[in-house]
Design a protein around this motif. Structure first.
Motif, PDB file in Angstrom:
ATOM      1  N   GLN A 282      29.178 119.894   2.842  1.00 19.75           N
ATOM      2  CA  GLN A 282      29.701 120.448   1.719  1.00 19.75           C
ATOM      3  C   GLN A 282      31.084 120.000   1.670  1.00 19.75           C
ATOM      4  O   GLN A 282      31.683 119.870   0.442  1.00 19.75           O
ATOM      5  CB  GLN A 282      29.993 122.030   1.978  1.00 19.75           C
ATOM      6  CG  GLN A 282      28.693 122.760   1.583  1.00 19.75           C
ATOM      7  CD  GLN A 282      28.683 124.430   1.801  1.00 19.75           C
ATOM      8  OE1 GLN A 282      29.784 125.120   1.342  1.00 19.75           O
ATOM      9  NE2 GLN A 282      27.849 125.082   1.843  1.00 19.75           N
ATOM     10  N   PRO A 283      31.995 119.664   2.784  1.00 18.55           N
ATOM     11  CA  PRO A 283      33.118 118.983   2.314  1.00 18.55           C
ATOM     12  C   PRO A 283      32.947 117.624   1.759  1.00 18.55           C
ATOM     13  O   PRO A 283      33.868 117.103   0.846  1.00 18.55           O
ATOM     14  CB  PRO A 283      33.807 118.875   3.731  1.00 18.55           C
ATOM     15  CG  PRO A 283      33.231 119.967   4.700  1.00 18.55           C
ATOM     16  CD  PRO A 283      32.002 119.894   3.986  1.00 18.55           C
ATOM     17  N   ILE A 284      31.965 116.874   1.854  1.00 17.49           N
ATOM     18  CA  ILE A 284      31.643 115.660   1.488  1.00 17.49           C
ATOM     19  C   ILE A 284      31.388 115.817  -0.099  1.00 17.49           C
ATOM     20  O   ILE A 284      31.844 114.935  -0.931  1.00 17.49           O
ATOM     21  CB  ILE A 284      30.326 114.886   2.222  1.00 17.49           C
ATOM     22  CG1 ILE A 284      30.530 114.738   3.377  1.00 17.49           C
ATOM     23  CG2 ILE A 284      29.935 113.907   1.238  1.00 17.49           C
ATOM     24  CD1 ILE A 284      29.584 114.088   4.415  1.00 17.49           C
ATOM     25  N   ARG A 285      30.369 116.774  -0.374  1.00 19.14           N
ATOM     26  CA  ARG A 285      30.177 116.994  -1.769  1.00 19.14           C
ATOM     27  C   ARG A 285      31.659 117.284  -2.611  1.00 19.14           C
ATOM     28  O   ARG A 285      31.980 116.828  -3.686  1.00 19.14           O
ATOM     29  CB  ARG A 285      29.401 118.254  -1.918  1.00 19.14           C
ATOM     30  CG  ARG A 285      29.274 118.650  -3.515  1.00 19.14           C
ATOM     31  CD  ARG A 285      28.107 119.817  -3.648  1.00 19.14           C
ATOM     32  NE  ARG A 285      27.989 119.954  -5.122  1.00 19.14           N
ATOM     33  CZ  ARG A 285      27.519 119.520  -6.154  1.00 19.14           C
ATOM     34  NH1 ARG A 285      26.881 118.356  -5.527  1.00 19.14           N
ATOM     35  NH2 ARG A 285      27.715 119.938  -7.404  1.00 19.14           N
ATOM     36  N   LYS A 286      32.504 118.197  -1.876  1.00 18.02           N
ATOM     37  CA  LYS A 286      33.734 118.693  -2.646  1.00 18.02           C
ATOM     38  C   LYS A 286      34.628 117.230  -2.772  1.00 18.02           C
ATOM     39  O   LYS A 286      35.370 117.118  -3.877  1.00 18.02           O
ATOM     40  CB  LYS A 286      34.425 119.432  -1.744  1.00 18.02           C
ATOM     41  CG  LYS A 286      35.666 119.818  -2.164  1.00 18.02           C
ATOM     42  CD  LYS A 286      36.307 121.151  -1.354  1.00 18.02           C
ATOM     43  CE  LYS A 286      37.835 121.270  -2.041  1.00 18.02           C
ATOM     44  NZ  LYS A 286      38.428 122.274  -1.285  1.00 18.02           N
ATOM     45  N   PHE A 287      34.463 116.393  -1.648  1.00 18.63           N
ATOM     46  CA  PHE A 287      35.467 115.121  -1.785  1.00 18.63           C
ATOM     47  C   PHE A 287      34.662 114.303  -3.015  1.00 18.63           C
ATOM     48  O   PHE A 287      35.540 113.677  -3.502  1.00 18.63           O
ATOM     49  CB  PHE A 287      35.225 114.271  -0.369  1.00 18.63           C
ATOM     50  CG  PHE A 287      35.524 112.881  -0.416  1.00 18.63           C
ATOM     51  CD1 PHE A 287      36.610 112.825  -0.464  1.00 18.63           C
ATOM     52  CD2 PHE A 287      34.588 111.984  -0.281  1.00 18.63           C
ATOM     53  CE1 PHE A 287      37.283 111.409  -0.334  1.00 18.63           C
ATOM     54  CE2 PHE A 287      34.992 110.754  -0.066  1.00 18.63           C
ATOM     55  CZ  PHE A 287      36.268 110.466  -0.351  1.00 18.63           C
ATOM     56  N   LEU A 288      33.453 114.166  -3.138  1.00 17.42           N
ATOM     57  CA  LEU A 288      32.994 113.408  -4.093  1.00 17.42           C
ATOM     58  C   LEU A 288      33.201 113.833  -5.563  1.00 17.42           C
ATOM     59  O   LEU A 288      33.473 113.066  -6.556  1.00 17.42           O
ATOM     60  CB  LEU A 288      31.350 113.187  -4.035  1.00 17.42           C
ATOM     61  CG  LEU A 288      30.898 112.518  -2.703  1.00 17.42           C
ATOM     62  CD1 LEU A 288      29.610 112.345  -2.438  1.00 17.42           C
ATOM     63  CD2 LEU A 288      31.251 110.996  -2.759  1.00 17.42           C
ATOM     64  N   ARG A 289      33.381 115.244  -5.662  1.00 17.32           N
ATOM     65  CA  ARG A 289      33.414 115.786  -6.697  1.00 17.32           C
ATOM     66  C   ARG A 289      34.996 115.450  -7.099  1.00 17.32           C
ATOM     67  O   ARG A 289      35.425 115.233  -8.481  1.00 17.32           O
ATOM     68  CB  ARG A 289      33.431 117.225  -6.937  1.00 17.32           C
ATOM     69  CG  ARG A 289      31.786 117.734  -7.036  1.00 17.32           C
ATOM     70  CD  ARG A 289      31.521 118.981  -6.883  1.00 17.32           C
ATOM     71  NE  ARG A 289      32.156 119.724  -7.783  1.00 17.32           N
ATOM     72  CZ  ARG A 289      31.818 119.982  -9.035  1.00 17.32           C
ATOM     73  NH1 ARG A 289      30.964 119.466  -9.728  1.00 17.32           N
ATOM     74  NH2 ARG A 289      32.705 120.866 -10.102  1.00 17.32           N
ATOM     75  N   MET A 290      35.839 115.587  -6.064  1.00 17.65           N
ATOM     76  CA  MET A 290      37.407 115.341  -6.322  1.00 17.65           C
ATOM     77  C   MET A 290      37.584 113.824  -7.019  1.00 17.65           C
ATOM     78  O   MET A 290      38.524 113.736  -7.870  1.00 17.65           O
ATOM     79  CB  MET A 290      38.000 115.427  -5.142  1.00 17.65           C
ATOM     80  CG  MET A 290      38.134 117.096  -4.709  1.00 17.65           C
ATOM     81  SD  MET A 290      38.947 117.446  -3.353  1.00 17.65           S
ATOM     82  CE  MET A 290      40.781 117.009  -3.765  1.00 17.65           C
ATOM     83  N   ILE A 291      37.040 112.905  -6.350  1.00 18.45           N
ATOM     84  CA  ILE A 291      37.305 111.521  -6.498  1.00 18.45           C
ATOM     85  C   ILE A 291      36.546 111.239  -7.990  1.00 18.45           C
ATOM     86  O   ILE A 291      36.900 110.266  -8.683  1.00 18.45           O
ATOM     87  CB  ILE A 291      36.702 110.450  -5.618  1.00 18.45           C
ATOM     88  CG1 ILE A 291      35.284 110.628  -5.390  1.00 18.45           C
ATOM     89  CG2 ILE A 291      37.400 110.674  -4.281  1.00 18.45           C
ATOM     90  CD1 ILE A 291      34.699 109.453  -4.551  1.00 18.45           C
ATOM     91  N   GLY A 292      35.562 112.107  -8.479  1.00 15.99           N
ATOM     92  CA  GLY A 292      34.995 111.883  -9.790  1.00 15.99           C
ATOM     93  C   GLY A 292      35.696 112.767 -10.802  1.00 15.99           C
ATOM     94  O   GLY A 292      35.353 112.902 -11.825  1.00 15.99           O
ATOM     95  N   TYR A 293      36.865 113.519 -10.322  1.00 14.41           N
ATOM     96  CA  TYR A 293      37.470 114.390 -11.333  1.00 14.41           C
ATOM     97  C   TYR A 293      36.865 115.345 -11.935  1.00 14.41           C
ATOM     98  O   TYR A 293      36.901 115.772 -13.218  1.00 14.41           O
ATOM     99  CB  TYR A 293      38.347 113.539 -12.254  1.00 14.41           C
ATOM    100  CG  TYR A 293      39.143 112.527 -11.804  1.00 14.41           C
ATOM    101  CD1 TYR A 293      40.607 112.601 -11.390  1.00 14.41           C
ATOM    102  CD2 TYR A 293      38.656 111.196 -11.729  1.00 14.41           C
ATOM    103  CE1 TYR A 293      41.277 111.666 -10.917  1.00 14.41           C
ATOM    104  CE2 TYR A 293      39.593 109.997 -11.297  1.00 14.41           C
ATOM    105  CZ  TYR A 293      40.814 110.355 -10.784  1.00 14.41           C
ATOM    106  OH  TYR A 293      41.489 109.459 -10.144  1.00 14.41           O
ATOM    107  N   ARG A 294      35.961 116.153 -11.000  1.00 10.62           N
ATOM    108  CA  ARG A 294      35.044 116.901 -11.478  1.00 10.62           C
ATOM    109  C   ARG A 294      35.443 118.228 -10.937  1.00 10.62           C
ATOM    110  O   ARG A 294      34.306 119.164 -10.248  1.00 10.62           O
ATOM    111  CB  ARG A 294      33.315 116.556 -11.250  1.00 10.62           C
ATOM    112  CG  ARG A 294      33.082 115.400 -12.013  1.00 10.62           C
ATOM    113  CD  ARG A 294      31.574 115.351 -12.057  1.00 10.62           C
ATOM    114  NE  ARG A 294      31.146 115.163 -10.592  1.00 10.62           N
ATOM    115  CZ  ARG A 294      31.065 113.912  -9.894  1.00 10.62           C
ATOM    116  NH1 ARG A 294      31.488 113.025 -10.348  1.00 10.62           N
ATOM    117  NH2 ARG A 294      30.588 114.123  -8.629  1.00 10.62           N
ATOM    118  N   THR A 295      36.560 118.655 -10.653  1.00 11.33           N
ATOM    119  CA  THR A 295      37.282 119.975  -9.941  1.00 11.33           C
ATOM    120  C   THR A 295      37.343 121.291 -10.868  1.00 11.33           C
ATOM    121  O   THR A 295      37.512 122.306 -10.225  1.00 11.33           O
ATOM    122  CB  THR A 295      38.449 119.674  -9.115  1.00 11.33           C
ATOM    123  OG1 THR A 295      39.332 119.085 -10.352  1.00 11.33           O
ATOM    124  CG2 THR A 295      38.076 118.784  -8.140  1.00 11.33           C
TER     125      THR A 295
END
Length: 400
Positions: A282-295
């Motif tokens: 789950q931290p990886i998914r959150k990380f990938l969403r952050m770098i894609g500006y999908r927060t």
């Protein structure tokens, strides 16, 4: 699209001017980074610093730049490419202030917002020191950091740009002749990465690391840091089409679904194993969403993942022999307290609860399942989480 108002940072209106020089500096601006050109992430960092109005000075508008500008304008940014000083001046409002930035820099948004707050007509410089040779020397003792804050009234005095000069250097010379204040930035801004001079020769990895470090500076827990750093060692993770990127996005949901099915089928230990995998990813998914500006907004995939994990926990309790009402109560109580803890994570340090790792909770439940004391472990975890809420509240009361 209707014209957007220029951004207000503090008590003044600022427009960022990104100067794309020819050669290596231009190559850096268009270098691929996390699925987009670096200049996209630079402008997103400007937005987080409170600056939504951006002008890009470039001699020739490439297809990559046009695509990037169209994407940013679709997202609500006032971004334009200009090819002359007159064209730039025509796009600015009366009394505008320019933040001039060279295109081969990377800046952290919070730091940038801090140094420009309350400053007017300032040249930001660095003390002459070993390791900053890539920055332009402006006198015997200092080099230019690549940033100037100035009133737009300076533009008409520039005249024609001499051959071989770029606009940022010309603005720097004009600012020095006008006697603008030189503000010496501490060397620490370079060592901690708040400001970086990016070398295209070093490749895209250094650029990706700089951008992702700034976007994920505050991971929730220690294991989040460990998991993210391990994931970033995979090649291609920054490409949205790469298998590792797609696996990072969808592993939490897939693992949680398998966990629920296994728990329903009576394989409780295997179910907890897949639950651990889901929580770990789950931290990886959150990380990938952050770098894609999908927060922003609700993440439906994360919501479904959480429901699947709760279903798995319920059937593990039921398989262990708990009554349906008791299993449901313990599952919902644990879920409610975890959600409450996550919701308060953004509070002030003196009042927010200590952040409990979800992975730590899942491992405790797995140990309880294997030892045959799952219900008692859940009660212990619930009490532990409640205590993590009460300790900061008491501390805040003492300070009050």
């Amino acid at each position: 699209m209707s014209e957007l108002p220029q951004s207000n940072t503090g008590d003044k209106v600022i427009t960022a001017l990104l100067c794309l020089a020819t050669g290596d500096a231009s190559e850096v601006a268009f270098a691929p980074c996390l699925g987009k050109p670096l200049i996209y992430h630079q402008i997103m960092a400007l937005q987080r610093a409170g600056i939504h109005s951006v002008r890009i000075y470039v001699e020739a508008v490439s297809g990559v730049l046009l695509t990037t500008i169209d994407l940013l304008r679709f997202q609500g940014f006032d971004v334009r490419a200009v090819r002359s000083v007159d064209e730039l001046t025509a796009t600015l409002g009366e009394g505008s202030q320019l933040l001039v930035l060279q295109s081969d820099l990377w800046w952290q948004a919070e730091w940038l917002a801090g140094i420009i707050k309350g400053k007017r007509n300032t040249v930001f410089v660095l003390a002459e020191q070993t390791g900053i040779e890539a920055f332009e020397r402006i006198d015997l003792n200092s080099r230019w950091s690549g940033l100037v804050l100035c009133d737009a009234r300076i533009l008409p005095a520039l005249g024609d740009i001499p051959e071989g000069w770029d606009l940022s250097s010309l603005l720097l010379r004009q600012a020095q002749q006008a006697g603008f204040e030189n503000l010496m930035l501490p060397h620490s801004v370079l060592t901690v990465g708040e400001l970086r001079k990016i070398d295209a020769i070093k490749g895209s990895l250094a650029i990706e690391n700089a951008v992702s470090d700034a976007l994920t500076a505050s991971a929730d827990t220690i294991d989040s840091h460990l998991v993210i750093n391990a994931f970033r060692r995979l090649r291609g993770w920054g490409d949205p089409q790469h298998w590792s990127h797609l696996a990072g996005l969808w592993t939490p949901l897939a693992s949680a679904g398998i966990s629920a099915v296994l728990a329903f089928s009576g394989y409780q230990s295997a179910a907890f194993g897949f639950a651990c995998l889901s929580v770990l990813s789950q931290p990886i998914r959150k990380f990938l969403r952050m770098i894609g500006y999908r927060t922003s907004g609700v993440d439906p995939v994360q919501a479904i993942t959480n429901v699947a994990l709760l279903v798995a926990l319920y059937f593990c309790l039921a398989g262990f022999g708990a009554a349906p009402i008791q299993a449901g109560f313990l599952t919902l109580a644990l879920a409610g307290i975890l959600l409450g803890s996550a919701g308060r994570a953004g509070e002030k340090p003196e009042t927010r609860p200590y952040r409990v790792s979800l992975l730590f909770v899942t491992v405790l439940l797995l140990i309880g399942q294997l030892a045959g004391y799952l219900e008692f472990v859940i009660m212990f975890v619930i009490l532990l989480l409640i205590a993590s809420w009460l300790i900061p509240l008491r501390r805040a009361g003492i300070q009050a």
